[in-house]
Design a protein around this motif. Structure first.
Motif, PDB file in Angstrom:
ATOM      1  N   LEU A 247    -101.321  11.386  -0.887  1.00 30.36           N
ATOM      2  CA  LEU A 247    -101.080  10.756  -2.126  1.00 30.36           C
ATOM      3  C   LEU A 247    -102.322  10.484  -3.003  1.00 30.36           C
ATOM      4  CD1 LEU A 247     -98.051   8.766  -1.040  1.00 30.36           C
ATOM      5  CD2 LEU A 247     -97.847  11.092  -2.174  1.00 30.36           C
ATOM      6  N   VAL A 248    -102.242  10.693  -4.360  1.00 33.18           N
ATOM      7  CA  VAL A 248    -103.333   9.996  -5.165  1.00 33.18           C
ATOM      8  C   VAL A 248    -102.822   8.900  -6.023  1.00 33.18           C
ATOM      9  CG1 VAL A 248    -104.994  10.810  -6.924  1.00 33.18           C
ATOM     10  CG2 VAL A 248    -104.342  12.393  -5.160  1.00 33.18           C
ATOM     11  N   PRO A 249    -103.341   7.731  -5.958  1.00 28.03           N
ATOM     12  CA  PRO A 249    -104.757   7.619  -5.688  1.00 28.03           C
ATOM     13  C   PRO A 249    -104.840   6.740  -4.128  1.00 28.03           C
ATOM     14  CG  PRO A 249    -104.177   5.907  -6.898  1.00 28.03           C
ATOM     15  CD  PRO A 249    -103.025   6.556  -7.006  1.00 28.03           C
ATOM     16  N   SER A 250    -103.872   6.653  -3.491  1.00 29.27           N
ATOM     17  CA  SER A 250    -103.961   5.684  -2.328  1.00 29.27           C
ATOM     18  C   SER A 250    -104.466   6.603  -1.099  1.00 29.27           C
ATOM     19  CB  SER A 250    -102.545   5.401  -1.946  1.00 29.27           C
ATOM     20  OG  SER A 250    -101.758   6.460  -1.582  1.00 29.27           O
ATOM     21  N   ASN A 251    -104.366   7.929  -1.046  1.00 24.99           N
ATOM     22  CA  ASN A 251    -104.741   8.837  -0.117  1.00 24.99           C
ATOM     23  C   ASN A 251    -103.772   8.637   1.036  1.00 24.99           C
ATOM     24  OD1 ASN A 251    -106.757  11.006   0.393  1.00 24.99           O
ATOM     25  ND2 ASN A 251    -107.852   9.615   1.725  1.00 24.99           N
ATOM     26  N   GLU A 252    -102.801   8.157   0.960  1.00 20.75           N
ATOM     27  CA  GLU A 252    -101.796   8.114   2.257  1.00 20.75           C
ATOM     28  C   GLU A 252    -101.358   9.433   2.477  1.00 20.75           C
ATOM     29  OE1 GLU A 252     -98.984   4.355   2.158  1.00 20.75           O
ATOM     30  OE2 GLU A 252     -99.287   4.909  -0.022  1.00 20.75           O
ATOM     31  N   GLU A 253    -100.904   9.701   3.702  1.00 23.15           N
ATOM     32  CA  GLU A 253    -100.397  10.682   4.343  1.00 23.15           C
ATOM     33  C   GLU A 253     -99.068  10.772   3.893  1.00 23.15           C
ATOM     34  OE1 GLU A 253     -99.696  13.030   8.488  1.00 23.15           O
ATOM     35  OE2 GLU A 253    -101.837  12.146   8.155  1.00 23.15           O
ATOM     36  N   ALA A 254     -98.676  12.062   3.282  1.00 24.76           N
ATOM     37  CA  ALA A 254     -97.094  12.007   3.085  1.00 24.76           C
ATOM     38  C   ALA A 254     -96.748  13.616   3.626  1.00 24.76           C
ATOM     39  CB  ALA A 254     -97.215  11.944   1.356  1.00 24.76           C
ATOM     40  N   ARG A 255     -95.371  13.927   3.346  1.00 28.04           N
ATOM     41  CA  ARG A 255     -94.673  15.300   3.514  1.00 28.04           C
ATOM     42  C   ARG A 255     -94.352  15.745   2.348  1.00 28.04           C
ATOM     43  NH1 ARG A 255     -90.588  16.820   8.510  1.00 28.04           N
ATOM     44  NH2 ARG A 255     -90.171  14.743   8.432  1.00 28.04           N
ATOM     45  N   LEU A 256     -94.760  17.034   2.018  1.00 27.21           N
ATOM     46  CA  LEU A 256     -94.342  17.776   0.677  1.00 27.21           C
ATOM     47  C   LEU A 256     -93.198  18.858   1.438  1.00 27.21           C
ATOM     48  CD1 LEU A 256     -94.520  18.806  -2.047  1.00 27.21           C
ATOM     49  CD2 LEU A 256     -96.316  20.206  -1.454  1.00 27.21           C
ATOM     50  N   VAL A 257     -92.075  18.742   1.050  1.00 27.70           N
ATOM     51  CA  VAL A 257     -90.986  19.732   1.177  1.00 27.70           C
ATOM     52  C   VAL A 257     -90.460  20.451   0.153  1.00 27.70           C
ATOM     53  CG1 VAL A 257     -88.708  19.711   2.265  1.00 27.70           C
ATOM     54  CG2 VAL A 257     -90.236  18.037   3.101  1.00 27.70           C
ATOM     55  N   LEU A 258     -90.386  21.615   0.395  1.00 26.35           N
ATOM     56  CA  LEU A 258     -89.945  22.581  -0.884  1.00 26.35           C
ATOM     57  C   LEU A 258     -88.728  23.341  -0.308  1.00 26.35           C
ATOM     58  CD1 LEU A 258     -90.294  23.941  -3.484  1.00 26.35           C
ATOM     59  CD2 LEU A 258     -91.549  26.002  -2.402  1.00 26.35           C
ATOM     60  N   LEU A 259     -87.490  23.037  -0.890  1.00 24.96           N
ATOM     61  CA  LEU A 259     -86.137  23.495  -0.851  1.00 24.96           C
ATOM     62  C   LEU A 259     -85.843  24.580  -1.800  1.00 24.96           C
ATOM     63  CD1 LEU A 259     -84.067  20.307   0.173  1.00 24.96           C
ATOM     64  CD2 LEU A 259     -85.578  21.675   1.763  1.00 24.96           C
ATOM     65  N   SER A 260     -84.905  25.312  -1.671  1.00 27.04           N
ATOM     66  CA  SER A 260     -84.364  26.478  -2.758  1.00 27.04           C
ATOM     67  C   SER A 260     -84.259  26.146  -4.138  1.00 27.04           C
ATOM     68  CB  SER A 260     -83.196  26.939  -2.233  1.00 27.04           C
ATOM     69  OG  SER A 260     -82.216  26.165  -2.065  1.00 27.04           O
ATOM     70  N   GLN A 261     -83.905  24.572  -4.312  1.00 27.86           N
ATOM     71  CA  GLN A 261     -83.634  23.983  -5.571  1.00 27.86           C
ATOM     72  C   GLN A 261     -84.339  22.894  -5.982  1.00 27.86           C
ATOM     73  OE1 GLN A 261     -81.645  25.629  -7.766  1.00 27.86           O
ATOM     74  NE2 GLN A 261     -81.012  27.149  -6.405  1.00 27.86           N
ATOM     75  N   VAL A 262     -85.051  22.202  -4.819  1.00 25.76           N
ATOM     76  CA  VAL A 262     -85.728  20.978  -5.079  1.00 25.76           C
ATOM     77  C   VAL A 262     -87.088  20.936  -4.460  1.00 25.76           C
ATOM     78  CG1 VAL A 262     -85.174  18.356  -4.391  1.00 25.76           C
ATOM     79  CG2 VAL A 262     -83.334  19.971  -4.951  1.00 25.76           C
ATOM     80  N   LEU A 263     -87.956  19.968  -5.024  1.00 24.71           N
ATOM     81  CA  LEU A 263     -89.216  19.595  -4.481  1.00 24.71           C
ATOM     82  C   LEU A 263     -89.169  18.168  -4.147  1.00 24.71           C
ATOM     83  CD1 LEU A 263     -92.658  20.808  -5.410  1.00 24.71           C
ATOM     84  CD2 LEU A 263     -92.348  18.502  -5.174  1.00 24.71           C
ATOM     85  N   ALA A 264     -89.558  17.749  -2.941  1.00 17.67           N
ATOM     86  CA  ALA A 264     -89.334  16.377  -2.218  1.00 17.67           C
ATOM     87  C   ALA A 264     -90.687  15.992  -1.533  1.00 17.67           C
ATOM     88  CB  ALA A 264     -88.183  16.142  -1.489  1.00 17.67           C
ATOM     89  N   ILE A 265     -90.971  14.704  -1.802  1.00 18.06           N
ATOM     90  CA  ILE A 265     -92.118  14.206  -1.133  1.00 18.06           C
ATOM     91  C   ILE A 265     -91.723  12.941  -0.278  1.00 18.06           C
ATOM     92  CG2 ILE A 265     -94.527  13.188  -1.298  1.00 18.06           C
ATOM     93  CD1 ILE A 265     -94.689  14.927  -3.749  1.00 18.06           C
ATOM     94  N   SER A 266     -91.878  12.717   0.985  1.00 22.53           N
ATOM     95  CA  SER A 266     -91.537  11.488   1.634  1.00 22.53           C
ATOM     96  C   SER A 266     -92.909  11.096   2.535  1.00 22.53           C
ATOM     97  CB  SER A 266     -90.647  12.004   2.781  1.00 22.53           C
ATOM     98  OG  SER A 266     -91.210  12.944   3.707  1.00 22.53           O
ATOM     99  N   LYS A 267     -92.768   9.663   2.757  1.00 22.20           N
ATOM    100  CA  LYS A 267     -93.952   9.126   3.551  1.00 22.20           C
ATOM    101  C   LYS A 267     -93.326   8.149   4.647  1.00 22.20           C
ATOM    102  CE  LYS A 267     -94.899   5.036   0.686  1.00 22.20           C
ATOM    103  NZ  LYS A 267     -95.981   4.244   0.044  1.00 22.20           N
ATOM    104  N   GLU A 268     -94.386   7.824   5.536  1.00 30.79           N
ATOM    105  CA  GLU A 268     -93.863   7.048   6.686  1.00 30.79           C
ATOM    106  C   GLU A 268     -93.258   5.751   6.332  1.00 30.79           C
ATOM    107  OE1 GLU A 268     -95.676   4.972  10.755  1.00 30.79           O
ATOM    108  OE2 GLU A 268     -97.215   6.257   9.230  1.00 30.79           O
TER     109      GLU A 268
END
Length: 397
Positions: A247-268
């Motif tokens: 993530l910007v600007p925090s530089n935290e690690e996150a997960r990027l998920v691409l589905l057929s209709q949606v883009l999502a981002i999650s973190k710990e």
């Protein structure tokens, strides 16, 4: 069968077509010999693993059904197939017809699709059942060890036999391709072999697609359990890809998920009251997404959410580890956005067929580009309120 085949090999030797016939004979021989081994493997699986498990009540019937799935039906089909192949070989070299047998396989692809869809679940259950306890091996593990030691089982464990149906259809494709390679175009079986190969390839494609959908469903279920706030409706989507991002600007690690209709981002997540290890940070339906890249940072905006919204994030900035990953992800998103466009266009056409009086407000406006470095990469998707079709494309009214 082998004795008959060797006699046939001698019979065709010395004829003008000897070269082609020798190669074709070799291919036929491999088809029938591999089918013999395959059917024998299925017989061992049923006779030395499935049947004793049912008789000794080591497992419940539901567990047995999960492990073996449709293998009994596959065995019945392939033992019939082997009988037909054997009859055809008895007619060689006078008759060299084989292609129609593979054409006739088409209605039976459901047996293999059912089996392959269940395969991962079967392996997972076996792994669970093999786990021992404080008192040593489980009853199931003792049974497997005992059966494996029998000479008739040839030292192979249960998994070694369960994988055989997974491997058979791709093997048919390779064998038929080789046979067709040495079959002249004026041969009586040439056209049937071509069609038979197409049937087998279609079966393989259906099996792969079914496997892909099954794996996608399992992945979505895993995501729904591990990400707090993951909407249940997304489980009906299709999983495309995922990656670790920062993530910007925090530089935290996150997960990027691409589905057929949606883009999502999650973190710990550190929520002690939830079993989920992550929380949903941001998501956007692809038909409402604005995606930009500048200086190695990807920005994703949800056009439908105002920047002033206090309940939902309107944008998210992140970066990947390498420029190669940036390009890969922009291309993946672009592909899915195009897919969404086609779906929305279809919906629009169907809607218009019901009501010719409706405006074209549901036509999606799409502008997109793909460059890295100085210029931004933009994917703008929205449902405009006042656009019209022109020969040049969509234009503001």
């Amino acid at each position: 069968v082998r004795g008959t085949l060797e006699n046939l090999a001698l019979a065709i030797n010395g004829t003008p077509e000897a070269k082609y016939w020798r190669y074709r004979f070799k291919c036929f021989k491999e088809i029938i010999e591999t089918e013999e081994r395959y059917v024998d493997g299925l017989r061992i699986l049923l006779h030395y693993y499935k049947a004793p498990l049912e008789q000794e009540s080591v497992l419940t019937q539901d567990q047995i059904d999960t492990i073996f799935s449709s293998v009994e039906s596959i065995y019945e089909f392939n033992i019939t197939m082997l009988g037909k192949l054997t009859e055809r070989f008895k007619e060689w070299p006078k008759s060299q017809l084989l292609g129609d047998l593979f054409i006739d396989m088409s209605p039976y692809d459901i047996l293999y699709i059912t089996y392959i869809n269940n395969y991962e679940q079967s392996l997972a259950l076996i792994k669970k059942l093999e786990k021992g306890n404080l008192f040593g091996e489980s009853a199931f593990q003792k049974f497997i060890t005992q059966q494996k030691l029998k000479p008739e089982v040839k030292g192979l464990d249960l998994q070694s036999y369960l994988i055989m149906p997974i491997q058979r259809i791709p093997r048919y494709r390779l064998l038929l391709q080789e046979l067709l390679k040495y079959t002249p175009e004026d041969h009586v079986d040439f056209e049937n072999l071509k069609v038979g190969l197409m049937v087998v390839m279609e079966m393989a494609a259906k099996i792969n697609e079914a496997k892909r959908k099954t794996e996608s469903g399992k992945k979505l279920l895993q995501l729904s359990e591990s990400i707090m706030g993951f909407p249940k409706r997304w489980v009906d989507s299709e999983f495309i890809d995922e990656a670790k991002v920062f993530l910007v600007p925090s530089n935290e690690e996150a997960r990027l998920v691409l589905l057929s209709q949606v883009l999502a981002i999650s973190k710990e997540s550190n929520n002690l009251f939830s079993s989920a290890s992550e929380k949903l940070l941001f998501y956007v339906p692809l038909h409402e997404a604005l995606v930009m890249e500048k200086g190695g940072i990807i920005t994703v905006e949800n056009k439908s959410v105002p920047n002033t919204s206090s309940t939902e994030k309107s944008r998210c900035d992140f970066k990947t580890s390498t420029t190669k990953e940036i390009i890969k992800w922009l291309q993946s998103i672009d592909t899915q956005i195009d897919q969404c466009k086609r779906i929305e266009d279809l919906k629009s056409k169907r809607y218009k067929s019901f009501s010719s009086q409706q405006s074209i407000d549901n036509v999606l406006n799409i502008t997109k580009g793909l460059t890295l470095g100085e210029r931004e990469v933009k994917y703008t998707f929205g449902v405009p309120g006042g656009f019209e079709k022109t020969p040049e494309g969509l234009r503001k009214k």
